[in-house]
Design an enzyme around this catalytic site. Structure first.
Site, PDB file in Angstrom:
ATOM      1  N   TYR A 136      22.303   7.108 -18.059  1.00 52.31           N
ATOM      2  CA  TYR A 136      22.003   8.915 -18.488  1.00 52.31           C
ATOM      3  C   TYR A 136      22.486  10.219 -18.707  1.00 52.31           C
ATOM      4  O   TYR A 136      23.674   9.830 -18.729  1.00 52.31           O
ATOM      5  CB  TYR A 136      21.034   8.953 -17.140  1.00 52.31           C
ATOM      6  CG  TYR A 136      21.325   8.999 -15.936  1.00 52.31           C
ATOM      7  CD1 TYR A 136      21.901  10.233 -15.524  1.00 52.31           C
ATOM      8  CD2 TYR A 136      21.930   8.487 -14.613  1.00 52.31           C
ATOM      9  CE1 TYR A 136      22.554  10.997 -14.138  1.00 52.31           C
ATOM     10  CE2 TYR A 136      23.170   8.899 -13.684  1.00 52.31           C
ATOM     11  CZ  TYR A 136      23.025  10.093 -13.708  1.00 52.31           C
ATOM     12  OH  TYR A 136      23.737  10.526 -12.887  1.00 52.31           O
ATOM     13  N   CYS A 137      21.747  10.716 -18.999  1.00 51.24           N
ATOM     14  CA  CYS A 137      22.416  12.226 -19.334  1.00 51.24           C
ATOM     15  C   CYS A 137      20.998  13.491 -18.544  1.00 51.24           C
ATOM     16  O   CYS A 137      20.344  12.668 -17.895  1.00 51.24           O
ATOM     17  CB  CYS A 137      22.090  12.043 -21.042  1.00 51.24           C
ATOM     18  SG  CYS A 137      20.814  11.984 -21.949  1.00 51.24           S
ATOM     19  N   PHE A 138      21.326  14.167 -19.287  1.00 50.06           N
ATOM     20  CA  PHE A 138      20.047  15.082 -18.738  1.00 50.06           C
ATOM     21  C   PHE A 138      18.392  14.374 -18.821  1.00 50.06           C
ATOM     22  O   PHE A 138      17.989  14.580 -17.888  1.00 50.06           O
ATOM     23  CB  PHE A 138      20.581  16.544 -19.058  1.00 50.06           C
ATOM     24  CG  PHE A 138      19.402  17.587 -17.994  1.00 50.06           C
ATOM     25  CD1 PHE A 138      19.862  17.406 -17.015  1.00 50.06           C
ATOM     26  CD2 PHE A 138      18.489  18.100 -19.032  1.00 50.06           C
ATOM     27  CE1 PHE A 138      19.129  18.371 -16.617  1.00 50.06           C
ATOM     28  CE2 PHE A 138      18.257  19.486 -17.952  1.00 50.06           C
ATOM     29  CZ  PHE A 138      18.360  19.319 -16.750  1.00 50.06           C
ATOM     30  N   SER A 186      22.362   9.940 -24.124  1.00 55.72           N
ATOM     31  CA  SER A 186      22.519   8.736 -23.472  1.00 55.72           C
ATOM     32  C   SER A 186      22.423   7.722 -24.679  1.00 55.72           C
ATOM     33  O   SER A 186      22.668   5.999 -24.797  1.00 55.72           O
ATOM     34  CB  SER A 186      21.284   8.296 -22.264  1.00 55.72           C
ATOM     35  OG  SER A 186      19.996   9.127 -22.810  1.00 55.72           O
ATOM     36  N   TYR A 206      18.724  12.257 -16.077  1.00 55.52           N
ATOM     37  CA  TYR A 206      18.170  13.003 -14.920  1.00 55.52           C
ATOM     38  C   TYR A 206      17.260  13.970 -14.486  1.00 55.52           C
ATOM     39  O   TYR A 206      16.838  13.811 -13.020  1.00 55.52           O
ATOM     40  CB  TYR A 206      19.363  13.736 -15.225  1.00 55.52           C
ATOM     41  CG  TYR A 206      19.557  14.684 -13.414  1.00 55.52           C
ATOM     42  CD1 TYR A 206      20.532  13.943 -12.441  1.00 55.52           C
ATOM     43  CD2 TYR A 206      19.059  16.146 -13.492  1.00 55.52           C
ATOM     44  CE1 TYR A 206      20.879  14.790 -11.297  1.00 55.52           C
ATOM     45  CE2 TYR A 206      19.130  16.422 -12.445  1.00 55.52           C
ATOM     46  CZ  TYR A 206      20.601  16.420 -11.287  1.00 55.52           C
ATOM     47  OH  TYR A 206      20.069  17.439 -10.167  1.00 55.52           O
TER      48      TYR A 206
END
Length: 368
Positions: free
Chosen positions: A94-96, A102, A124
């Site tokens: 995951y990223c933000f 991602s 996230y």
């Protein structure tokens, strides 16, 4: 091959490993249980790409990112991901917001290994919102059953005997009093909430009728229980455990002196030890000086200084019982008596430790 999942409940219940590809500065503010930070960009690279995005747009920002993270640096970051995935093949990325970082990570991993990986749909932010929602009282099916009692009654140890317990102090890494600091720092507020949500969701999945809790103020050290959730806990039925003063004093001495000093001693390689422990206790005394009153504070401080000197000269710890006894009898007990008297109508059971254990055992075996 670049699929995403929003089955956040499954992630919580199975505690799937997670690869957080955000920059370290983002990870440190808040992340998820079982996550590891293996960033696609470090803090400086993220800063530069962010400036480029604002000034020149997305395409130029992506081009800069590819330029900054190339060659051996790119190879190393892919290796970090693939090494982790080799040990944890079910891990998710995951990223933000579940967007470019991602997706690019998925692409690079696939190009290197031929193996697809899943990312968190919405990243996230979406998972964090799911966990926040889980802490809303309307989403909690079990009723709070709250154990209360005077300081030193062994409430935490008693509750930890039952699977239906949600250990708030454990999640906050704090003993829940003015002298409750642990050697290891407390989690960030975001991580405390995330970890609490994990525990609440896992508790709900087992369909317990009751959620066993310790009677806590909203603040547990620097961690605080979300306002609506704390209000919900306060509506719970109360169970009062009675423990003799001498036993409670022994418990406080064991926890705040013997065990706490051992913790600081184990951490002595990091500059801790007896002097660090003494500084923490002294500062804790100073923080409650006004509530203690000048005369009581002076006696407690003198007793602490005498005990510390005796310990350093002879190795004998028993004089620490004196200042602990002053605090217990003249500070904690009056405070808890006032609080318990005000909650008397909510008490559904009271007894000694054995009687309360039997009662909690019966309640914890009930299901919805």
């Amino acid at each position: 091959m670049f699929d995403a999942t929003a089955d956040f409940k499954k992630i919580v219940l199975t505690e799937l490993p997670l690869i957080d590809v955000r920059a370290p500065i983002e990870y440190e503010k808040g992340a998820f249980l079982n996550s590891v930070n293996l960033p696609i960009m470090n803090d400086e690279e993220r800063r530069l790409v962010g400036i480029c995005y604002k000034e020149k747009g997305n395409e130029e920002a992506v081009n800069l990112g590819n330029k900054l993270i190339s060659g051996s640096l790119k190879d190393q970051r892919i290796k970090d991901w693939t090494d982790f995935l080799a040990k944890h093949p079910q891990a998710l990325i995951y990223c933000f917001r579940g967007g470019q970082r991602s997706r690019i990570s998925q692409k690079w991993i696939y190009e290197a290994t031929g193996q697809p990986t899943l990312r968190l749909d919405g990243g996230y932010k979406a998972f964090r919102n799911f966990l926040i929602d889980a802490l809303a009282p309307d989403n909690i099916s079990s009723s709070p059953l709250v154990l209360t009692g005077y300081t030193g009654s062994g409430k935490t140890d008693l509750l930890l005997e039952f699977d239906a317990t949600v250990d708030l102090e454990g999640l906050a890494n704090h003993r829940g009093s003015s002298f409750g600091n642990q050697v290891n720092t407390q989690p960030t507020q975001i991580n405390f909430e995330n970890n609490l949500a994990y525990r609440v969701i896992q508790h709900s999945s087992k369909a317990y009728k009751y959620m066993l809790l310790e009677d806590e103020g909203r603040n547990i050290g620097r961690s605080y229980i979300p306002k609506e959730l704390h209000a919900y806990f306060k509506l719970g039925e109360l169970v009062l455990v009675h423990v003799d003063f001498d036993i409670r004093l022994e418990n406080i001495f064991d926890e705040y002196v013997i065990k706490s000093q051992l913790e600081y001693e184990k951490a002595s390689m990091e500059g801790c030890g007896l002097d660090k422990w003494a500084s923490v206790i002294s500062n804790s005394l100073a923080k409650i000086k006004k509530r203690l009153g000048g005369e009581c504070y002076a006696r407690a401080s003198k007793a602490f200084e005498d005990a510390l000197l005796s310990q350093k000269n002879t190795g004998d710890l028993t004089l620490h019982m004196v200042w602990a006894g002053i605090l217990l009898k003249e500070y904690y007990d009056p405070m808890y008596k006032y609080q318990i008297d005000n909650k008397r109508e909510n008490i559904v059971f009271e007894g000694n430790t054995a009687e309360v254990r039997e009662y909690l055992n019966e309640k914890s075996s009930l299901y919805l």
